[in-house]
Structures are given as C-alpha cells and as structure tokens.
Motif scaffolding. Sequence first.
Motif, PDB file in Angstrom:
ATOM      1  N   GLU A 277      -3.951   5.155  -3.136  1.00 55.41           N
ATOM      2  CA  GLU A 277      -4.680   3.535  -2.882  1.00 55.41           C
ATOM      3  C   GLU A 277      -5.874   2.875  -2.228  1.00 55.41           C
ATOM      4  OE1 GLU A 277      -2.640  -0.144  -0.793  1.00 55.41           O
ATOM      5  OE2 GLU A 277      -1.622   1.599  -0.630  1.00 55.41           O
TER       6      GLU A 277
ATOM      7  N   ASP B  18      -8.664   4.248  -8.632  1.00 59.55           N
ATOM      8  CA  ASP B  18      -8.867   2.780  -8.971  1.00 59.55           C
ATOM      9  C   ASP B  18      -7.125   3.208 -10.075  1.00 59.55           C
ATOM     10  OD1 ASP B  18     -10.841   2.154  -7.857  1.00 59.55           O
ATOM     11  OD2 ASP B  18     -12.230   2.294  -8.982  1.00 59.55           O
TER      12      ASP B  18
ATOM     13  N   ASP C 132      -4.884   2.058  -9.128  1.00 63.71           N
ATOM     14  CA  ASP C 132      -3.933   0.271  -8.870  1.00 63.71           C
ATOM     15  C   ASP C 132      -4.526  -0.645  -9.409  1.00 63.71           C
ATOM     16  OD1 ASP C 132      -1.690   0.170  -6.953  1.00 63.71           O
ATOM     17  OD2 ASP C 132      -2.921   0.180  -5.720  1.00 63.71           O
TER      18      ASP C 132
ATOM     19  N   SER D  73      -2.158  -7.006   2.461  1.00 63.51           N
ATOM     20  CA  SER D  73      -2.233  -7.335   0.739  1.00 63.51           C
ATOM     21  C   SER D  73      -2.338  -8.316   0.151  1.00 63.51           C
ATOM     22  CB  SER D  73      -1.866  -5.653   0.126  1.00 63.51           C
ATOM     23  OG  SER D  73      -1.891  -5.361  -1.018  1.00 63.51           O
TER      24      SER D  73
ATOM     25  N   TYR E 150      -9.887  -7.503  -3.320  1.00 59.41           N
ATOM     26  CA  TYR E 150      -9.415  -7.007  -3.438  1.00 59.41           C
ATOM     27  C   TYR E 150      -9.407  -6.215  -2.176  1.00 59.41           C
ATOM     28  CZ  TYR E 150      -7.388  -2.760  -4.674  1.00 59.41           C
ATOM     29  OH  TYR E 150      -6.487  -1.098  -5.270  1.00 59.41           O
TER      30      TYR E 150
ATOM     31  N   ARG F  11      -8.718  -2.793   0.036  1.00 56.79           N
ATOM     32  CA  ARG F  11      -7.460  -1.202   0.138  1.00 56.79           C
ATOM     33  C   ARG F  11      -6.855  -1.048   1.661  1.00 56.79           C
ATOM     34  NH1 ARG F  11      -9.074   1.802  -4.442  1.00 56.79           N
ATOM     35  NH2 ARG F  11     -10.694   1.593  -5.215  1.00 56.79           N
TER      36      ARG F  11
ATOM     37  N   GLN G 290       4.573  -5.247 -11.733  1.00 57.46           N
ATOM     38  CA  GLN G 290       3.653  -5.596 -11.633  1.00 57.46           C
ATOM     39  C   GLN G 290       2.653  -5.936 -13.312  1.00 57.46           C
ATOM     40  OE1 GLN G 290       5.002  -0.864  -9.801  1.00 57.46           O
ATOM     41  NE2 GLN G 290       3.330  -1.124 -11.901  1.00 57.46           N
TER      42      GLN G 290
ATOM     43  N   HIS H 148       2.457  -7.710  -8.519  1.00 59.40           N
ATOM     44  CA  HIS H 148       2.198  -6.377  -7.676  1.00 59.40           C
ATOM     45  C   HIS H 148       1.522  -5.279  -8.273  1.00 59.40           C
ATOM     46  CE1 HIS H 148       5.555  -7.696  -4.522  1.00 59.40           C
ATOM     47  NE2 HIS H 148       5.879  -7.466  -5.501  1.00 59.40           N
ATOM     48  N   PHE H 149       1.242  -4.021  -6.817  1.00 56.76           N
ATOM     49  CA  PHE H 149       0.489  -3.448  -7.962  1.00 56.76           C
ATOM     50  C   PHE H 149       1.419  -1.781  -7.624  1.00 56.76           C
ATOM     51  CE2 PHE H 149      -3.538  -5.127  -6.084  1.00 56.76           C
ATOM     52  CZ  PHE H 149      -4.380  -5.347  -7.331  1.00 56.76           C
ATOM     53  N   LEU H 150       1.054  -0.788  -8.852  1.00 61.78           N
ATOM     54  CA  LEU H 150       1.798   0.328  -8.498  1.00 61.78           C
ATOM     55  C   LEU H 150       2.060   1.030  -7.797  1.00 61.78           C
ATOM     56  CD1 LEU H 150       3.215   2.827 -10.007  1.00 61.78           C
ATOM     57  CD2 LEU H 150       0.946   4.224 -10.196  1.00 61.78           C
ATOM     58  N   THR H 151       1.250   0.829  -6.087  1.00 60.42           N
ATOM     59  CA  THR H 151       1.447   1.692  -4.866  1.00 60.42           C
ATOM     60  C   THR H 151       2.288   0.655  -4.448  1.00 60.42           C
ATOM     61  OG1 THR H 151      -0.500   0.396  -4.341  1.00 60.42           O
ATOM     62  CG2 THR H 151      -0.208   2.724  -4.683  1.00 60.42           C
ATOM     63  N   HIS H 152       2.273  -0.792  -4.387  1.00 56.18           N
ATOM     64  CA  HIS H 152       3.288  -1.663  -3.678  1.00 56.18           C
ATOM     65  C   HIS H 152       4.991  -1.266  -4.131  1.00 56.18           C
ATOM     66  CE1 HIS H 152       0.454  -5.298  -3.731  1.00 56.18           C
ATOM     67  NE2 HIS H 152       0.152  -4.369  -2.994  1.00 56.18           N
TER      68      HIS H 152
END
Length: 255
Positions: A50, A54, A56, A143, A158, A160, A220, A225-229
């Motif tokens: 995260e 980059d 995400d 976020s 955005y 981080r 996603q 959502h992002f991957l890290t979520h």
Amino acid sequence: MRAPVQADFSGDAAAIGTGFAGVRATRMTRTRWIGLILFLAFPLLVVWIEMCTDIDLHLADAAFDPQLRIFPWRDAWIADTFSHVVLKRILITLAIAFVLTALWDLVAPRRWSWLQRYRIRVVALSAVMVPLIISLLKQSSDSHCPWNLTRYGGSEPYVRLMQMLPAGSEPGHCMPAGHASSALWLISITVFFLPARPTASMCTFITMMGFGFSLGWLQQLRGAHFLTHTLWSLWIATFVVGVIAIVLDRRRSPI
C-alpha cells in the motif's frame, strides 16, 4: 526336537511407533511456527504494497474503462446482484443458523461433547465478530473506495495508508473490505477438523480464504475496493477467529 524360537518384535514396533509419533509432532510444531511467521509477516507485506507500490492503482486501472469513465463491472449481475445481494443473504442466513444453534445449546444444553460445543461456539462467535470488527474498523478509516476518487471519475483524492487527508476531504470509510467479511468468518469451520485432521483443516482454511478473497475481488472489479482492502480483511478475520478459538479452548485454561 526343539520348538522353533519366535522372535519378539513388539519392542521394535513400539519404538517405530514412538518414532513416527515424534516425527508427526515435530512436523506439527514446524507447521505451527511457519504459520505464525506467515501470519506476522502478512500485515507487513500489505503495508509495503500500500505504501511503497502502485499495485492497488494498477489493478483498479485495469478494471476501469477510461473512455467511458466507469467501472464496467459496477452494475454487472454477478458482481452486484448475485455476490452483493443474493450470496450475502445466504451467508447471513447461515451465520444466523450457527448463532441460533449456539444460543439454543446455551439456554437448553444439548447432549453434546465438550468438543462439539466448542466448535459450534467458535463458529457462531466468528460469524458475529468478524463482520462486526471489520465494520467498526471501516468506520474509522480515511481510505476512499476507488469509484470515489478523482482518478476514476469521483471527487476525492487518493491517500495512502498513514497519510493525512487533504484539508476539506471527508473520510472514506472504505477499508478494510466489508463484503469479503460476510464470507471470511467461514474460516472458523476449520475447527470441525481439529485436532484429528489438521490437513483437512488447513485445506478448509485455504478454501474459505479463497472464497472470501473472491468476493473481495468481485468488489474490486466494481471499483468498490482496492486489493489491500481485501487483504486486510483476510488478516483481520484470521486474527479474530484465532483469538476466539484460543479463548474458548478449555484445554488451555481451567476456566
């Protein structure tokens, strides 16, 4: 005529059995240490993804149509109606069934063994606590979801992990992934295979983690959502279920 002498191998058999048991115990201990190391390393990996990459954004970019300025999967039936409505209701119904079963046993104790009761209670508590804790963490998160970002047609910046929101921006409350938690409590059913079948338990754990991740992945694709979520939800669910399993295990405590 002398009777033939029969060799007594019982001692050797016992020694071999003890040796195999020792090997199994050693492998089990090694597996537990490896699992603990992976569990502790996982959040560090997510933080690195995260804050230092980059990934995400690249994945969200791949799901976004820059010409139409939309996420094409946002209203797709499988990602929206089926995953977010139909499947979620099925999982909630299953969770309620476990909770009611545990409450039924609490009010009118069934003729179950301690292990049966332990398993039901671990799953029932996990079905409640995993979604609840992830939901509470979302409420304290700054976020934003991808579809709210200016990069994808929204109006929010955005930010981080561990970065401050710009002045005038409101918290997004989008991390960790909430929808994935509706399935991630299912990793608790691994207790139905313990302690006798650790391999089946591990396979079940991996399968349920994959199921939860797949729900997160669909979100996603929708831009929700992002991957890290989703990765944070996987780790949090594992932590919560682990704590519940340890706290309820009477073999670790005289209580």
